[in-house]
Design a protein around this motif. Structure first.
Motif, short mmCIF file in Angstrom:
data_model
loop_
_atom_site.label_atom_id
_atom_site.label_comp_id
_atom_site.label_asym_id
_atom_site.label_seq_id
_atom_site.Cartn_x
_atom_site.Cartn_y
_atom_site.Cartn_z
N ALA A 14 0.83 -1.21 0.00
CA ALA A 14 0.00 0.00 0.00
C ALA A 14 0.86 1.26 0.00
O ALA A 14 0.55 2.25 -0.67
CB ALA A 14 -0.94 -0.01 1.20
N VAL A 15 1.96 1.21 0.74
CA VAL A 15 2.86 2.37 0.82
C VAL A 15 3.43 2.71 -0.55
O VAL A 15 3.65 3.89 -0.87
CB VAL A 15 3.98 2.10 1.84
CG1 VAL A 15 5.12 3.11 1.70
CG2 VAL A 15 3.43 2.13 3.26
N THR A 16 3.65 1.70 -1.38
CA THR A 16 4.24 1.97 -2.71
C THR A 16 3.32 2.83 -3.59
O THR A 16 3.78 3.44 -4.55
CB THR A 16 4.55 0.66 -3.45
OG1 THR A 16 3.32 -0.05 -3.72
CG2 THR A 16 5.48 -0.22 -2.64
N LEU A 25 -0.96 6.74 6.77
CA LEU A 25 -2.34 6.28 6.65
C LEU A 25 -2.41 5.02 5.79
O LEU A 25 -3.12 4.06 6.12
CB LEU A 25 -3.20 7.39 6.05
CG LEU A 25 -4.73 7.24 6.17
CD1 LEU A 25 -5.15 7.13 7.63
CD2 LEU A 25 -5.41 8.43 5.51
N ALA A 26 -1.67 5.01 4.70
CA ALA A 26 -1.65 3.85 3.81
C ALA A 26 -1.08 2.62 4.51
O ALA A 26 -1.50 1.49 4.24
CB ALA A 26 -0.82 4.15 2.56
N PHE A 31 -2.12 -2.74 5.97
CA PHE A 31 -1.98 -3.80 6.98
C PHE A 31 -3.31 -4.49 7.22
O PHE A 31 -3.39 -5.73 7.26
CB PHE A 31 -1.45 -3.21 8.28
CG PHE A 31 -1.05 -4.24 9.30
CD1 PHE A 31 0.23 -4.77 9.30
CD2 PHE A 31 -1.94 -4.68 10.26
CE1 PHE A 31 0.61 -5.73 10.23
CE2 PHE A 31 -1.59 -5.63 11.19
CZ PHE A 31 -0.30 -6.16 11.18
N PHE A 32 -4.37 -3.70 7.35
CA PHE A 32 -5.70 -4.26 7.57
C PHE A 32 -6.16 -5.07 6.36
O PHE A 32 -6.62 -6.21 6.48
CB PHE A 32 -6.70 -3.14 7.85
CG PHE A 32 -8.13 -3.61 7.97
CD1 PHE A 32 -8.58 -4.21 9.13
CD2 PHE A 32 -9.02 -3.45 6.91
CE1 PHE A 32 -9.90 -4.66 9.24
CE2 PHE A 32 -10.32 -3.88 7.01
CZ PHE A 32 -10.77 -4.49 8.18
N GLY A 97 -3.01 -3.55 -0.80
CA GLY A 97 -2.77 -4.35 0.40
C GLY A 97 -3.30 -5.77 0.28
O GLY A 97 -2.70 -6.72 0.79
N TYR A 98 -4.42 -5.91 -0.40
CA TYR A 98 -5.08 -7.22 -0.54
C TYR A 98 -4.48 -8.03 -1.68
O TYR A 98 -4.55 -9.27 -1.69
CB TYR A 98 -6.56 -7.00 -0.79
CG TYR A 98 -7.45 -8.22 -0.61
CD1 TYR A 98 -8.22 -8.37 0.53
CD2 TYR A 98 -7.52 -9.21 -1.58
CE1 TYR A 98 -9.04 -9.47 0.70
CE2 TYR A 98 -8.32 -10.32 -1.43
CZ TYR A 98 -9.09 -10.44 -0.28
OH TYR A 98 -9.89 -11.55 -0.12
#
Length: 333
Positions: A14-16, A25-26, A31-32, A97-98
């Motif tokens: 997500a950070v990318t 926030l990302a 992570f979630f 993230g998923y």
């Protein structure tokens, strides 16, 4: 893999896709979202004990489910983040993230239904254990640095290092498989099926199971990074044949169906526990890599064919077993 590693991978991914002011926030969103796929563990039934193992790492881990899983994660987070982030950005971070949750599990020895519904077969590439502290630590360190410095560069670098670690796992798998073939040849066995998988938490000690004739042969192989492989010969067990176990009149029973379901889950690597005619075990997993003692099994009662089999787990390890595992891992046995 374990939930922590799934979350860390999702956070790094997500950070990318985040801008500098969105990185923290990302991190939480990714992570979630990285853990949402494992919500399938909640699919359970008191009446049907095998339902859990059938649906864990099933459709929620499919590549085709990724857009829907990400949407579910975004909807769950939206009430808490709607004042801080627009839904399109929230969905993007959830999607990133998923995205590799199923792929990561497919790289393990447990596997997942990565291509459902096109293919029902569980994909398990056996490159890495379901828990690997080194792999997890790589992702954790990269994420901490990225979070503190508000920069995606470290997250990207961490993902690259993690990928290189997986390549090492693949190379180790090839060496272990070659050694397993050599073991069979030394016994004058022609392998009908071969499975080689890493033991818990490392890329050094591997479990080899091959089928020859009417038996499974289990051995441990230690593949050092800078040394020749070491073989620890193990046990063998007769493979299970349902028609030899159940009376023909019971072939359409609930118990017969449960045996089929467990056999599919275990990819056919099933046998009766030695000394226990009521315990059908998954030969792929054991506390020791050269043992046939099970990590899990189903308990059957042929006298009651219209009742479900019970799923049993045997994860406790005695001090003696732990010491023996460490000795095999360290090559000191």
């Amino acid at each position: 893999m374990d939930l922590l590693t799934q979350g860390l991978l999702g956070a790094n991914l997500a950070v990318t896709g985040a801008q500098k002011h969105e990185i923290r926030l990302a991190t939480g969103i990714g992570f979630f979202a990285g853990m949402v796929a494992d919500a399938d563990i909640l699919i359970q039934s008191e009446q049907d004990p095998l339902l859990t193992i059938e649906f864990h790492r099933h459709f929620t881990h499919s590549l085709f489910f990724v857009p829907f899983g990400a949407f579910i994660a975004a909807v769950l987070l939206w009430p808490f983040l709607r004042k801080r982030l627009g839904f399109p950005r929230l969905y993007l971070f959830c999607l990133l993230g998923y995205s590799l949750s199923g792929v990561l599990d497919a790289l393990t020895s447990y596997g997942t239904h990565l291509l459902w519904p096109l293919i029902e077969t569980r994909v398990a590439l056996n490159i890495i254990s379901v828990i690997d502290p080194v792999f997890t630590l790589i992702l954790l360190v990269a994420l901490i640095i990225a979070f503190r410095n508000k920069t995606k560069t470290h997250a990207i670098f961490g993902l690259i290092i993690a990928s290189l670690y997986l390549l090492i796992g693949y190379a180790q798998l090839q060496r272990a498989e070659l050694t397993a073939l050599t073991i069979a040849q030394s016994r004058h066995h022609e392998i009908e099926r071969l499975l080689v998988k890493p033991t818990l938490g490392n890329l050094l000690l591997w479990r080899s199971i091959y089928e020859y004739g009417d038996r499974f042969y289990v051995d441990a192989v230690r593949v050092g990074f800078f040394s020749s492989p070491t073989v620890y010969p193990g046990e063998s067990v007769e493979k299970f044949v349902k028609t030899n176990y159940l009376d023909r009149s019971f072939m359409g029973s609930i118990l017969a169906g449960d045996i089929d379901r467990f056999s599919i889950f275990s990819d056919g690597f099933v046998a009766l526990q030695q000394g226990r005619q009521d315990l059908l075990v998954d030969i792929r997993y054991s506390s020791l890599p050269n043992s046939t003692a099970p990590l899990w099994a189903i308990e059957m009662n042929p006298a009651q064919p219209d009742q479900h089999a019970q799923f049993r787990v045997f994860r406790s390890m005695s001090k003696t077993l732990r010491e023996e595992f460490v000795a095999l891992l360290m090559g000191s046995k």
